[in-house]
Design an enzyme around this catalytic site. Structure first.
Site, PDB file in Angstrom:
ATOM      1  CG  ASP A  61      32.803  98.405  20.347  1.00 22.38           C
ATOM      2  OD1 ASP A  61      31.802  98.113  19.671  1.00 22.38           O
ATOM      3  OD2 ASP A  61      33.596  99.326  20.033  1.00 22.38           O
ATOM      4  CD  GLU A  97      30.987  95.076  17.103  1.00 24.44           C
ATOM      5  OE1 GLU A  97      30.482  95.546  16.077  1.00 24.44           O
ATOM      6  OE2 GLU A  97      32.042  95.526  17.601  1.00 24.44           O
TER       7      GLU A  97
END
Length: 776
Positions: free
Chosen positions: A315, A368
């Site tokens: 993330d 990401e």
């Protein structure tokens, strides 16, 4: 009486690796572990707190008194405190009492705890990750399922809101209850993997798991560590991979967490320009500290090792890589070269990828990352960061912007669809339609679409088909597969009751069929990261908002053609094809079983006409706001349809085609040989419903110059004839009886039977120019 006895799980080599930032199995050393000393059972504890004055274990068994069980500092200057306490058993709650240099007493959770209490105290628990796995078949063969040459279709989900208790909507389902419901659902839907939003312990539920305090602990809201392992085990036993969201970018400032752990900025930077995230009010890891790197890479290894995860989606990589992320001028410190790249974070990500792929070469790491940071999925030894894949954020934003436009205006945004082909092979991409796109007022997927209810669902069906036939792996957030109408709510179940309605049931069926198509057609996956697997046929028809492209496998016969008609107009569209091929429709998103109007997608004519740089052509009936997938088949051409290709003919590659100037377009419809009155009589109930629901009948494109070399259109057509042509064409619906192919019309003219009226004859004559398409 001494309550804490000397005990260590560390060797000198362990300490050396830890201090160098190269120890990647710290979960075997730190934390609480059941042990035995001098024939007495108990638990050993160890924690890193180099600036603490003293460290003690506080727990139920000592009345949370920091004076009774003080740990012993190691003699080697490593900053580790450790010791053995007898009679402490599995399940005992505890914390560390850390006395700072200033005399303050901090109560901290164990950074390596395996489980937590679910109460205000949120104490760590003495626990274990022992589990008897039954997924050996999956583990031994998962390299095939995680291969870049395999179909990878991911179902992203949040465990707390996918489904709640049926009798009590406020009750979380346990990991085992989720397994009972999720495994058959994923099998039925055809996804190859699930991705769990963070399953690590987090106290603040609205963070969705991205504000973690227990990096090594499975979220205890849903059960014990073994219960999560059971869920993963069951998915594996049914050939479903598991990807976990992993958050090495930041952590919250909770008093019992990592923030100022020993009274100093131990895990984070002291300078807020490097250590505080202004957008999320959280704290950033100090990647330049070797012990922190060991902590984070050990954490990644832990989930791959102990929980058999098949991949980690990392993330907020963009926030890690850029020093000026979410900061104004003067709020960040440049690197030593004066740039904005966080060189320490870059090095950490490289080390992370090297380490996990060395130990688990068959897994996936997925970034990401929303910028164009170079070489993100290039191996480290070639100068890259080393990720296996990267989320294709640009595609997601461009595509959604395009589909939000009213179809009338889409011609002005045409390049939003074609642009992805310019960079899709620059990295190994995963195409996400993720949770971030259905929260915070962005609307659900179906309500992003323009138009009335029918158009919204038709647009979304076309979008999903475009996604599943575009090069790259796929990811779809839960609820999107049946067109959840409300934005995602983390504190409530998905609206499963919507499946009682045909539109939603049809959307779910489409996603099942798209997954099946993706998994069964090598043309869609075997070359999904290779430029040889994609080719534009028509990329420039902005006037009609039609796109045509090929997907190719590694064998010559593995070819699919995808045609997108992204306006509400029903068209007969002329498409260039290779000689000796025929085409069969395998999927039409306007099919009634998906909630569509049922307009057919059929090849209505085949011609020797050179078209779109190809020697032959077909005419395809295109349903409105729909995607059509056709499979190429070989055929033996009749002798009179063969054509000799001059060796000097040039075959243009896709990039050359994209750079060519736009050509004029030609009208888009067949004109029938019947009179307007006769045609109107043939409109059936389906066609009437089609028109009444604002799904327009076929509309001819404005005639423009540019005829094929074999067109026989009469040059002088008076205004009366033009109006007759338009009138006749405008009433045509989706009834295939109304189509008359060119061969039949030519036969009628050649027979010279003179049966038509003069008006009908004028309608017939421009038939070949009445097909939408671009001559090239």
């Amino acid at each position: 009486m001494q309550n804490v006895h000397p005990y260590s799980r560390f060797t000198e080599h362990d300490i050396y690796l830890f201090r160098e930032g190269k120890h990647y199995r710290l979960y075997d050393k730190f934390g609480s572990h059941e042990a035995e000393l001098d024939g007495k059972a108990g638990t050993c504890f160890s924690v890193w707190a180099p600036h603490a004055e003293e460290v003690s274990v506080i727990a139920d068994f000592n009345g949370w008194d920091s004076e009774r069980h003080r740990l012993l500092p190691r003699w080697d200057g490593s900053g580790i405190w450790e010791g053995f306490i007898a009679d402490v058993k599995w399940g005992a709650p505890y914390k560390y009492g850390i006395r700072t240099k200033t005399g303050a007493l901090l109560e901290k959770s164990d950074p390596y705890a395996l489980s937590f209490e679910q109460n205000v105290q949120a104490a760590s628990l003495v626990s274990t990750t022992w589990y008897e796995w039954n997924d050996s078949d999956w583990m031994s063969g998962r390299h095939k399922n995680n291969s870049l040459q395999a179909p990878i279709s991911v179902y992203e989900m949040h465990l707390g809101s996918w489904m709640r208790g049926t009798e009590d909507p406020e009750r979380f389902l346990s990991y085992r209850e989720i397994a009972e419901r999720l495994v058959p659902y994923i099998k039925e839907m055809g996804f190859t993997h699930v991705e769990f939003m963070p399953v690590m312990e987090h106290p603040y539920e609205p963070s969705w798991g991205y504000q973690i305090t227990g990096f090594f602990a499975a979220n205890s809201r849903f059960g014990a560590p073994q219960d999560l392992m059971f869920l993963i085990d069951e998915l594996h036993r049914n050939n479903i991979g598991v990807i976990l969201d992993w958050v090495p970018s930041h952590f919250p400032g909770d008093a019992n967490g990592l923030h100022v752990f020993d009274g100093t900025y131990l895990y984070e930077h002291e300078d807020p320009r490097k250590g505080f995230h202004p957008q999320w009010s959280s704290y950033l890891f100090n990647y330049g500290r070797p012990e922190v790197k060991s902590f984070l890479i050990s954490n990644a290894m832990f989930w791959l090792d102990r929980y058999h995860a098949d991949g980690l989606r990392v993330d907020a990589v963009t926030s890690m890589l850029y020093l000026d992320y979410a900061r104004e001028v003067g709020e960040w410190i440049p690197n030593l070269f004066g740039g904005n790249v966080n060189l320490e974070a870059k090095e950490f990500l490289q080390e992370f990828n090297i380490a996990v792929y060395r130990e688990f070469p068959e897994i996936l790491t997925i970034a990401e990352e929303s910028s164009d940071f170079p070489l993100l999925t290039t191996p480290v030894h070639d100068g890259g960061i080393g990720f296996g894949m990267k989320w294709m954020m640009g595609w997601m934003h461009d595509t959604l912007k395009y589909f939000k436009e009213d179809p009338v205006n889409r011609k002005y945004e045409h390049n939003k669809i074609t642009f992805s082909s310019a960079y899709v092979f620059n990295a190994n991409y995963m195409m996400p339609l993720s949770h971030d796109e259905v929260v915070h007022g962005k609307a659900s997927m179906v309500y992003k679409m323009p138009g009335d209810e029918w158009q919204k669902f038709a647009n979304l069906r076309a979008l999903y088909a475009y996604m599943f036939t575009h090069p790259a792996a796929k990811l779809l957030f839960m609820g999107n597969e049946f067109a959840q109408t409300a934005e995602w709510k983390f504190a409530a179940s998905l609206d499963w009751h919507l499946l009682e309605h045909n539109y939603h049931k049809g959307m779910q069926q489409l996603v099942k069929d798209l997954n099946r198509l993706y998994r069964n057609e090598p043309a869609l996956y075997s070359s999904q990261f290779d430029p040889s697997g994609f080719e534009w046929v028509e990329a420039n028809d902005d006037a009609n908002s039609v796109f045509v492209y090929l997907r190719k496998g590694r064998k010559d016969e593995e070819v699919l053609m995808i045609v997108l008609n992204l306006t509400p107009n029903v068209l007969d569209y002329k498409i260039g094809v290779n000689e000796g091929t025929s085409w069969a429709t395998v999927l039409n998103t306007d099919d009634q079983k998906y909630g569509g109007s049922g307009a057919p997608a059929l090849v209505t004519d085949e011609e020797d006409d050179e078209w779109m740089y190809r020697p032959n052509a077909i005419v395809l009936s295109l349903p409105p706001l729909a995607a059509v997938v056709l499979r190429q088949q070989q055929k033996v051409s009749p002798p009179n349809r063969r054509r000799t290709i001059n060796k000097s003919d040039k075959t243009l590659n896709p990039s050359e085609k994209m750079s060519l100037p736009k050509k004029e377009k030609r009208p888009g419809l067949f004109a029938g040989s019947e009179s307007t009155a006769d045609t109107e009589k043939k409109i059936d109930a389906k066609t009437i419903d089609f028109q009444q629901s604002k799904k327009p009948a076929r509309q001819p494109a404005e005639p423009k110059a540019g005829k094929s070399k074999k067109e026989t259109t009469k040059k002088s057509v008076d205004k009366k004839s033009d109006s007759a042509f338009i009138s006749s064409s405008s009433v045509l619906g989706s009834n295939t009886e109304q189509k008359i192919d060119a061969k039949t019309l030519e036969a009628n003219r050649d027979s010279g039977n003179g049966a038509e009226t003069s008006a009908e004859a004028e309608v017939i004559k421009p038939v070949k120019s009445a097909k939408t398409g671009r001559k090239k």
